[in-house]
Design a protein around this motif. Structure first.
Motif, PDB file in Angstrom:
ATOM      1  N   PHE A  17     -12.067 110.453  -4.780  1.00 23.99           N
ATOM      2  CA  PHE A  17     -12.454 111.788  -4.329  1.00 23.99           C
ATOM      3  C   PHE A  17     -11.530 112.168  -3.182  1.00 23.99           C
ATOM      4  CE2 PHE A  17     -14.751 114.173  -1.036  1.00 23.99           C
ATOM      5  CZ  PHE A  17     -15.155 115.292  -1.749  1.00 23.99           C
ATOM      6  N   MET A  18     -10.979 113.363  -3.222  1.00 22.75           N
ATOM      7  CA  MET A  18     -10.068 113.785  -2.166  1.00 22.75           C
ATOM      8  C   MET A  18     -10.523 115.104  -1.574  1.00 22.75           C
ATOM      9  SD  MET A  18      -5.961 114.278  -2.384  1.00 22.75           S
ATOM     10  CE  MET A  18      -5.983 116.035  -2.698  1.00 22.75           C
ATOM     11  N   THR A  19     -10.485 115.198  -0.266  1.00 24.72           N
ATOM     12  CA  THR A  19     -10.833 116.468   0.373  1.00 24.72           C
ATOM     13  C   THR A  19      -9.917 116.719   1.556  1.00 24.72           C
ATOM     14  OG1 THR A  19     -12.649 117.796   1.230  1.00 24.72           O
ATOM     15  CG2 THR A  19     -12.570 115.513   1.963  1.00 24.72           C
ATOM     16  N   GLU A  20      -9.687 117.956   1.847  1.00 25.81           N
ATOM     17  CA  GLU A  20      -8.796 118.328   2.935  1.00 25.81           C
ATOM     18  C   GLU A  20      -9.619 118.797   4.128  1.00 25.81           C
ATOM     19  OE1 GLU A  20      -4.783 121.038   3.194  1.00 25.81           O
ATOM     20  OE2 GLU A  20      -5.693 120.645   1.245  1.00 25.81           O
ATOM     21  N   LEU A  21      -9.373 118.178   5.273  1.00 27.63           N
ATOM     22  CA  LEU A  21     -10.017 118.644   6.497  1.00 27.63           C
ATOM     23  C   LEU A  21      -8.998 119.477   7.267  1.00 27.63           C
ATOM     24  CD1 LEU A  21     -12.015 115.448   7.476  1.00 27.63           C
ATOM     25  CD2 LEU A  21     -12.844 117.509   6.341  1.00 27.63           C
ATOM     26  N   ASP A  22      -9.304 119.782   8.518  1.00 24.77           N
ATOM     27  CA  ASP A  22      -8.455 120.689   9.283  1.00 24.77           C
ATOM     28  C   ASP A  22      -6.974 120.351   9.172  1.00 24.77           C
ATOM     29  OD1 ASP A  22     -10.790 121.818  10.003  1.00 24.77           O
ATOM     30  OD2 ASP A  22     -10.906 120.861  11.955  1.00 24.77           O
ATOM     31  N   SER A  23      -6.632 119.123   9.538  1.00 23.46           N
ATOM     32  CA  SER A  23      -5.206 118.804   9.618  1.00 23.46           C
ATOM     33  C   SER A  23      -4.825 117.589   8.796  1.00 23.46           C
ATOM     34  CB  SER A  23      -4.818 118.575  11.073  1.00 23.46           C
ATOM     35  OG  SER A  23      -5.590 117.524  11.605  1.00 23.46           O
ATOM     36  N   TYR A  24      -5.792 117.046   8.067  1.00 19.89           N
ATOM     37  CA  TYR A  24      -5.464 115.857   7.298  1.00 19.89           C
ATOM     38  C   TYR A  24      -6.309 115.755   6.036  1.00 19.89           C
ATOM     39  CZ  TYR A  24      -9.465 114.078   9.926  1.00 19.89           C
ATOM     40  OH  TYR A  24     -10.700 113.919  10.490  1.00 19.89           O
ATOM     41  N   ILE A  25      -5.971 114.747   5.262  1.00 13.76           N
ATOM     42  CA  ILE A  25      -6.599 114.561   3.955  1.00 13.76           C
ATOM     43  C   ILE A  25      -7.412 113.275   3.961  1.00 13.76           C
ATOM     44  CG2 ILE A  25      -6.064 114.027   1.523  1.00 13.76           C
ATOM     45  CD1 ILE A  25      -3.573 115.876   1.929  1.00 13.76           C
ATOM     46  N   VAL A  26      -8.593 113.346   3.418  1.00 10.47           N
ATOM     47  CA  VAL A  26      -9.437 112.159   3.284  1.00 10.47           C
ATOM     48  C   VAL A  26      -9.530 111.803   1.807  1.00 10.47           C
ATOM     49  CG1 VAL A  26     -11.717 111.153   3.654  1.00 10.47           C
ATOM     50  CG2 VAL A  26     -10.782 112.766   5.331  1.00 10.47           C
ATOM     51  N   ILE A  27      -9.220 110.550   1.498  1.00  9.37           N
ATOM     52  CA  ILE A  27      -9.356 110.060   0.129  1.00  9.37           C
ATOM     53  C   ILE A  27     -10.412 108.962   0.126  1.00  9.37           C
ATOM     54  CG2 ILE A  27      -8.200 108.901  -1.798  1.00  9.37           C
ATOM     55  CD1 ILE A  27      -5.552 110.127  -0.656  1.00  9.37           C
ATOM     56  N   VAL A  28     -11.411 109.129  -0.723  1.00  9.24           N
ATOM     57  CA  VAL A  28     -12.444 108.108  -0.870  1.00  9.24           C
ATOM     58  C   VAL A  28     -12.250 107.459  -2.233  1.00  9.24           C
ATOM     59  CG1 VAL A  28     -14.905 107.599  -0.783  1.00  9.24           C
ATOM     60  CG2 VAL A  28     -14.002 109.543   0.517  1.00  9.24           C
ATOM     61  N   VAL A  42     -14.463 116.054 -13.315  1.00 10.81           N
ATOM     62  CA  VAL A  42     -15.177 114.978 -12.632  1.00 10.81           C
ATOM     63  C   VAL A  42     -16.407 115.550 -11.950  1.00 10.81           C
ATOM     64  CG1 VAL A  42     -15.030 113.197 -10.846  1.00 10.81           C
ATOM     65  CG2 VAL A  42     -13.022 113.745 -12.224  1.00 10.81           C
ATOM     66  N   SER A  43     -17.550 114.912 -12.146  1.00  8.78           N
ATOM     67  CA  SER A  43     -18.739 115.351 -11.440  1.00  8.78           C
ATOM     68  C   SER A  43     -19.434 114.162 -10.807  1.00  8.78           C
ATOM     69  CB  SER A  43     -19.683 116.105 -12.373  1.00  8.78           C
ATOM     70  OG  SER A  43     -19.992 115.313 -13.491  1.00  8.78           O
ATOM     71  N   TYR A  44     -20.233 114.451  -9.792  1.00 11.95           N
ATOM     72  CA  TYR A  44     -20.923 113.414  -9.047  1.00 11.95           C
ATOM     73  C   TYR A  44     -22.418 113.689  -9.071  1.00 11.95           C
ATOM     74  CZ  TYR A  44     -16.205 112.944  -7.207  1.00 11.95           C
ATOM     75  OH  TYR A  44     -14.854 112.807  -7.097  1.00 11.95           O
ATOM     76  N   THR A  70      -3.077 110.281  12.456  1.00 10.07           N
ATOM     77  CA  THR A  70      -3.168 109.959  11.041  1.00 10.07           C
ATOM     78  C   THR A  70      -3.373 111.231  10.220  1.00 10.07           C
ATOM     79  OG1 THR A  70      -4.134 107.830  11.555  1.00 10.07           O
ATOM     80  CG2 THR A  70      -4.427 108.617   9.307  1.00 10.07           C
ATOM     81  N   GLU A  71      -2.560 111.399   9.214  1.00  8.74           N
ATOM     82  CA  GLU A  71      -2.685 112.598   8.396  1.00  8.74           C
ATOM     83  C   GLU A  71      -3.473 112.354   7.116  1.00  8.74           C
ATOM     84  OE1 GLU A  71       1.281 113.949   7.878  1.00  8.74           O
ATOM     85  OE2 GLU A  71       1.349 114.870   9.852  1.00  8.74           O
ATOM     86  N   ILE A  72      -3.476 111.097   6.675  1.00 10.53           N
ATOM     87  CA  ILE A  72      -4.233 110.761   5.475  1.00 10.53           C
ATOM     88  C   ILE A  72      -5.113 109.557   5.769  1.00 10.53           C
ATOM     89  CG2 ILE A  72      -4.126 110.037   3.060  1.00 10.53           C
ATOM     90  CD1 ILE A  72      -1.393 111.364   2.879  1.00 10.53           C
ATOM     91  N   ALA A  73      -6.399 109.702   5.530  1.00 13.10           N
ATOM     92  CA  ALA A  73      -7.328 108.603   5.696  1.00 13.10           C
ATOM     93  C   ALA A  73      -7.812 108.159   4.326  1.00 13.10           C
ATOM     94  CB  ALA A  73      -8.500 109.020   6.578  1.00 13.10           C
ATOM     95  N   VAL A  74      -7.698 106.870   4.042  1.00 14.69           N
ATOM     96  CA  VAL A  74      -8.178 106.333   2.765  1.00 14.69           C
ATOM     97  C   VAL A  74      -9.307 105.354   3.050  1.00 14.69           C
ATOM     98  CG1 VAL A  74      -7.556 105.102   0.652  1.00 14.69           C
ATOM     99  CG2 VAL A  74      -5.862 106.553   1.799  1.00 14.69           C
ATOM    100  N   VAL A  75     -10.466 105.628   2.489  1.00 19.38           N
ATOM    101  CA  VAL A  75     -11.615 104.746   2.700  1.00 19.38           C
ATOM    102  C   VAL A  75     -12.238 104.398   1.352  1.00 19.38           C
ATOM    103  CG1 VAL A  75     -12.160 105.581   5.026  1.00 19.38           C
ATOM    104  CG2 VAL A  75     -13.135 106.741   3.051  1.00 19.38           C
ATOM    105  N   ASN A  76     -12.942 103.288   1.331  1.00 14.88           N
ATOM    106  CA  ASN A  76     -13.670 102.916   0.132  1.00 14.88           C
ATOM    107  C   ASN A  76     -15.056 103.527   0.158  1.00 14.88           C
ATOM    108  OD1 ASN A  76     -12.589 101.126  -2.004  1.00 14.88           O
ATOM    109  ND2 ASN A  76     -11.865  99.979  -0.227  1.00 14.88           N
ATOM    110  N   TYR A  77     -15.515 103.939  -1.012  1.00  9.70           N
ATOM    111  CA  TYR A  77     -16.883 104.428  -1.123  1.00  9.70           C
ATOM    112  C   TYR A  77     -17.835 103.278  -0.842  1.00  9.70           C
ATOM    113  CZ  TYR A  77     -21.135 106.424  -3.060  1.00  9.70           C
ATOM    114  OH  TYR A  77     -22.400 106.879  -3.219  1.00  9.70           O
ATOM    115  N   ALA A  78     -18.706 103.437   0.133  1.00  7.86           N
ATOM    116  CA  ALA A  78     -19.678 102.412   0.459  1.00  7.86           C
ATOM    117  C   ALA A  78     -20.774 103.056   1.279  1.00  7.86           C
ATOM    118  CB  ALA A  78     -19.030 101.279   1.261  1.00  7.86           C
ATOM    119  N   LEU A  79     -21.896 102.413   1.331  1.00  7.71           N
ATOM    120  CA  LEU A  79     -22.960 102.920   2.174  1.00  7.71           C
ATOM    121  C   LEU A  79     -22.536 102.770   3.621  1.00  7.71           C
ATOM    122  CD1 LEU A  79     -25.995 101.327   0.327  1.00  7.71           C
ATOM    123  CD2 LEU A  79     -25.403 103.746   0.391  1.00  7.71           C
ATOM    124  N   PRO A  80     -22.753 103.780   4.435  1.00  5.21           N
ATOM    125  CA  PRO A  80     -22.352 103.671   5.844  1.00  5.21           C
ATOM    126  C   PRO A  80     -23.239 102.690   6.576  1.00  5.21           C
ATOM    127  CG  PRO A  80     -23.607 105.674   5.482  1.00  5.21           C
ATOM    128  CD  PRO A  80     -23.442 105.019   4.130  1.00  5.21           C
TER     129      PRO A  80
END
Ligand SMILES: [Zn+2]
Length: 82
Positions: A17-28, A42-44, A70-80
């Motif tokens: 899953f990818m989303t764009e925030l103010d100045s960077y991109i988050v990939i889960v 793709v649906s969730y 950091t301009e791109i953050a990559v995280v794994n899907y997991a319960l916080p």
């Protein structure tokens, strides 16, 4: 379940899953999702969508504190962590 776009068959898959925030991109990565075999839409589930929002919010806060460059953050899907 069928695809809301084309009525094709949805398959359970993990996807990114990818989303764009103010100045960077988050990939889960490794997000449980349903992918249409026909059009690739793709649906969730509601639960997963809520979880994604939480993860993005967590990354957003962390990035303000420590990852300003950091301009791109990559995280794994997991319960916080509670
Ligand atoms: Zn489809």
């Amino acid at each position: 379940m069928e695809c809301f776009m084309c009525k094709g068959t949805l398959e359970d898959k993990v996807s990114a899953f990818m989303t764009e925030l103010d100045s960077y991109i988050v990939i889960v990565k490794n997000v449980p999702s349903q992918v249409c075999a026909q059009c690739g839409e793709v649906s969730y589930s509601n639960e997963v969508a809520r979880q994604l929002e939480k993860i993005v919010e967590t990354v957003k806060i962390a990035s303000c504190n420590a990852l300003a460059s950091t301009e791109i953050a990559v995280v794994n899907y997991a319960l916080p962590a509670a």
